[in-house]
Design a protein around this motif. Structure first.
Motif, PDB file in Angstrom:
ATOM      1  N   THR A  93       0.836  -1.214   0.000  1.00 38.88           N
ATOM      2  CA  THR A  93       0.000   0.000   0.000  1.00 38.88           C
ATOM      3  C   THR A  93       0.866   1.258   0.000  1.00 38.88           C
ATOM      4  N   ALA A  94       1.990   1.205   0.761  1.00 44.96           N
ATOM      5  CA  ALA A  94       2.891   2.357   0.796  1.00 44.96           C
ATOM      6  C   ALA A  94       3.524   2.598  -0.579  1.00 44.96           C
ATOM      7  N   MET A  95       3.883   1.503  -1.288  1.00 48.90           N
ATOM      8  CA  MET A  95       4.470   1.650  -2.622  1.00 48.90           C
ATOM      9  C   MET A  95       3.498   2.320  -3.585  1.00 48.90           C
ATOM     10  N   GLN A  96       2.234   1.915  -3.526  1.00 44.44           N
ATOM     11  CA  GLN A  96       1.233   2.547  -4.403  1.00 44.44           C
ATOM     12  C   GLN A  96       1.082   4.033  -4.089  1.00 44.44           C
ATOM     13  N   ARG A  97       1.052   4.344  -2.782  1.00 46.21           N
ATOM     14  CA  ARG A  97       0.906   5.745  -2.369  1.00 46.21           C
ATOM     15  C   ARG A  97       2.111   6.579  -2.810  1.00 46.21           C
TER      16      ARG A  97
END
Length: 202
Positions: free
Chosen positions: A91-95
């Motif tokens: 999720t952090a990578m997408q953000r």
């Protein structure tokens, strides 16, 4: 799978691709293609070649300082596998990708705004210098636009409410249409033909 970076152009080198050069002091140099390898052997400076990322960064064409780049840096610290950590990381990578894309869009828009403004000024200067080539009805419109722009500049300059006499004189001079002298050459053959063809009128 480890993706190396080209020493010359900073492009990605995927496994099974590229050239590796090992110097006498055991330092490795990896190149994505023979073009980069040849330029390196010719001792060329990557900052002076427009197709390299080093040139783009030094010329201000790409974002140099971006905090999202540190997130994707390779960390050699082994961590114990846990499903929650993997989910949070994804999720952090997408953000981070969303933030990076937004920052790149803003950076590109700001960089291109200066180019449009310079191009507009160059076009206005070209039209102002070559007004005699335009038709007379279009000439007055351009002069009126230039006068309106000068009025705005004069209003900005005179903030105390004082009228600028010199700017008014310049506007009057600009509004006068320019007269262009045109020389017409008539050949001798046409003059002779015209003289003999005249009709007698009673």
């Amino acid at each position: 799978m480890r993706i190396h970076q080209c020493h010359f152009c900073s492009g990605p080198i995927y496994p099974g691709h590229g050239i590796m050069f090992v110097r006498n002091d055991a330092k490795e140099f990896r190149f994505c293609r023979s073009k980069c390898h040849k330029n390196f052997k010719m001792k060329r400076n990557p900052r002076k070649l427009k197709w390299t990322k080093a040139f783009r960064k030094s010329a201000g064409k790409e974002m140099v300082v971006d905090t999202t780049l540190t997130f994707s840096a390779r960390r050699h610290v082994p961590t114990r596998y846990s499903r929650d950590l993997v989910a949070k990381t994804l999720t952090a990578m997408q953000r981070v990708e969303e933030i990076r894309a937004r920052r790149e869009r803003v950076f590109y828009r700001n960089r291109m705004a200066g180019n449009k403004q310079r191009e507009r000024e160059a076009n206005r200067k070209l039209v102002a210098e070559n007004q005699h080539l335009l038709p007379r009805d279009q000439r007055t419109d351009i002069v009126a636009v230039a006068a309106a722009e000068k009025d705005k500049e004069a209003d900005v300059v005179s903030e105390d409410g004082m009228m600028d006499i010199e700017s008014g004189d310049e506007e009057e001079e600009v509004q006068q249409p320019e007269l262009v002298k045109v020389k017409v050459k008539v050949s001798k053959r046409r003059q002779k033909v015209g003289a003999g063809d005249g009709m007698d009128v009673d």
